[in-house]
Design a protein around this motif. Structure first.
Motif, short mmCIF file in Angstrom:
data_model
loop_
_atom_site.label_atom_id
_atom_site.label_comp_id
_atom_site.label_asym_id
_atom_site.label_seq_id
_atom_site.Cartn_x
_atom_site.Cartn_y
_atom_site.Cartn_z
N ARG A 158 -18.09 -14.52 -21.77
CA ARG A 158 -19.54 -14.34 -21.82
C ARG A 158 -20.00 -14.39 -23.27
N ILE A 159 -21.11 -15.08 -23.49
CA ILE A 159 -21.81 -15.07 -24.77
C ILE A 159 -22.77 -13.89 -24.69
N VAL A 160 -22.64 -12.97 -25.62
CA VAL A 160 -23.41 -11.72 -25.59
C VAL A 160 -24.42 -11.73 -26.74
N VAL A 161 -25.71 -11.54 -26.40
CA VAL A 161 -26.79 -11.51 -27.40
C VAL A 161 -27.69 -10.31 -27.13
N ASN A 162 -28.61 -10.05 -28.03
CA ASN A 162 -29.57 -8.96 -27.89
C ASN A 162 -28.89 -7.61 -27.64
N ASP A 163 -27.87 -7.32 -28.44
CA ASP A 163 -27.13 -6.04 -28.32
C ASP A 163 -26.61 -5.82 -26.91
N GLY A 164 -26.22 -6.88 -26.22
CA GLY A 164 -25.64 -6.76 -24.90
C GLY A 164 -26.63 -6.82 -23.76
N PHE A 165 -27.92 -6.93 -24.06
CA PHE A 165 -28.92 -6.99 -22.99
C PHE A 165 -29.00 -8.36 -22.33
N SER A 166 -28.51 -9.40 -22.99
CA SER A 166 -28.50 -10.75 -22.42
C SER A 166 -27.10 -11.34 -22.55
N THR A 167 -26.65 -12.01 -21.50
CA THR A 167 -25.36 -12.69 -21.54
C THR A 167 -25.48 -14.06 -20.89
N TYR A 168 -24.59 -14.96 -21.31
CA TYR A 168 -24.48 -16.30 -20.74
C TYR A 168 -23.02 -16.51 -20.38
N GLN A 169 -22.75 -16.94 -19.16
CA GLN A 169 -21.39 -17.25 -18.75
C GLN A 169 -20.92 -18.49 -19.51
N CYS A 170 -19.64 -18.53 -19.85
CA CYS A 170 -19.09 -19.70 -20.52
C CYS A 170 -17.62 -19.86 -20.15
N THR A 171 -17.09 -21.03 -20.44
CA THR A 171 -15.68 -21.32 -20.29
C THR A 171 -15.16 -21.74 -21.65
N VAL A 172 -14.06 -21.13 -22.08
CA VAL A 172 -13.43 -21.50 -23.36
C VAL A 172 -12.49 -22.66 -23.08
N ARG A 173 -12.77 -23.80 -23.70
CA ARG A 173 -11.99 -25.02 -23.47
C ARG A 173 -10.86 -25.19 -24.47
N ASN A 174 -11.04 -24.71 -25.70
CA ASN A 174 -9.94 -24.67 -26.65
C ASN A 174 -10.18 -23.51 -27.59
N LEU A 175 -9.09 -23.05 -28.21
CA LEU A 175 -9.14 -21.79 -28.95
C LEU A 175 -8.15 -21.82 -30.09
N SER A 176 -8.54 -21.23 -31.23
CA SER A 176 -7.64 -21.03 -32.36
C SER A 176 -8.02 -19.71 -33.00
N PRO A 177 -7.25 -19.25 -33.96
CA PRO A 177 -7.65 -18.02 -34.65
C PRO A 177 -8.97 -18.17 -35.42
N ALA A 178 -9.41 -19.41 -35.67
CA ALA A 178 -10.61 -19.64 -36.47
C ALA A 178 -11.86 -19.98 -35.66
N GLY A 179 -11.70 -20.41 -34.38
CA GLY A 179 -12.87 -20.82 -33.62
C GLY A 179 -12.53 -21.28 -32.22
N ALA A 180 -13.55 -21.81 -31.54
CA ALA A 180 -13.37 -22.23 -30.15
C ALA A 180 -14.41 -23.26 -29.76
N GLN A 181 -14.13 -23.94 -28.65
CA GLN A 181 -15.09 -24.82 -28.00
C GLN A 181 -15.46 -24.14 -26.69
N LEU A 182 -16.77 -23.96 -26.47
CA LEU A 182 -17.27 -23.28 -25.29
C LEU A 182 -18.05 -24.24 -24.42
N ARG A 183 -17.87 -24.17 -23.13
CA ARG A 183 -18.67 -24.95 -22.19
C ARG A 183 -19.62 -24.00 -21.49
N VAL A 184 -20.90 -24.37 -21.46
CA VAL A 184 -21.96 -23.55 -20.86
C VAL A 184 -22.80 -24.43 -19.93
#
Length: 81
Positions: free
Chosen positions: A18-44
Motif C-alpha cells: 500500500r502507498i500511504v499518504v496523509n499520515d495514513g488517512f489515504s492509501t492506494y493498493q499497489c504491486t511491487v514488481r521489482n525491489l532493491s535496497p535502494a528502490g522499487a517499481q510499483l504497479r498501481v
C-alpha cells in the motif's frame, strides 16, 4: 534495449503493498514488481493523486519512505529515502 542506469540492481518480485499518504488517512493498493535496497517499481491502477513522496507498506510489514523518480500511466519508479 535500454541502458541500465540504477546504481543497485533490482530483483523481480511480486509483492502486495500500500502507498500511504496523509499520515495514513489515504492509501492506494499497489504491486511491487521489482525491489532493491535502494528502490522499487510499483504497479498501481492509476498514478492520479499519488504525491511525489509517500510511505510504502508491504504486506510483509516492511515499510519504506519513498520519492518518485519516474511515472507512467500505471507504474511508478521510486527510490527509498
Amino acid at each position: 534495449m535500454e541502458e541500465e542506469r540504477r546504481a543497485v540492481i533490482r530483483h523481480r518480485t511480486l509483492k502486495g503493498g500500500r502507498i500511504v499518504v496523509n499520515d495514513g488517512f489515504s492509501t492506494y493498493q499497489c504491486t511491487v514488481r521489482n525491489l532493491s535496497p535502494a528502490g522499487a517499481q510499483l504497479r498501481v491502477t492509476s498514478i492520479i493523486g499519488i504525491p511525489d513522496s509517500f510511505d510504502l507498506l508491504l504486506d510483509d510489514k516492511q515499510s519504506f519512505a519513498c520519492t518518485v523518480i519516474w511515472r507512467r500511466e500505471t507504474e511508478l519508479g521510486v527510490s527509498f529515502s
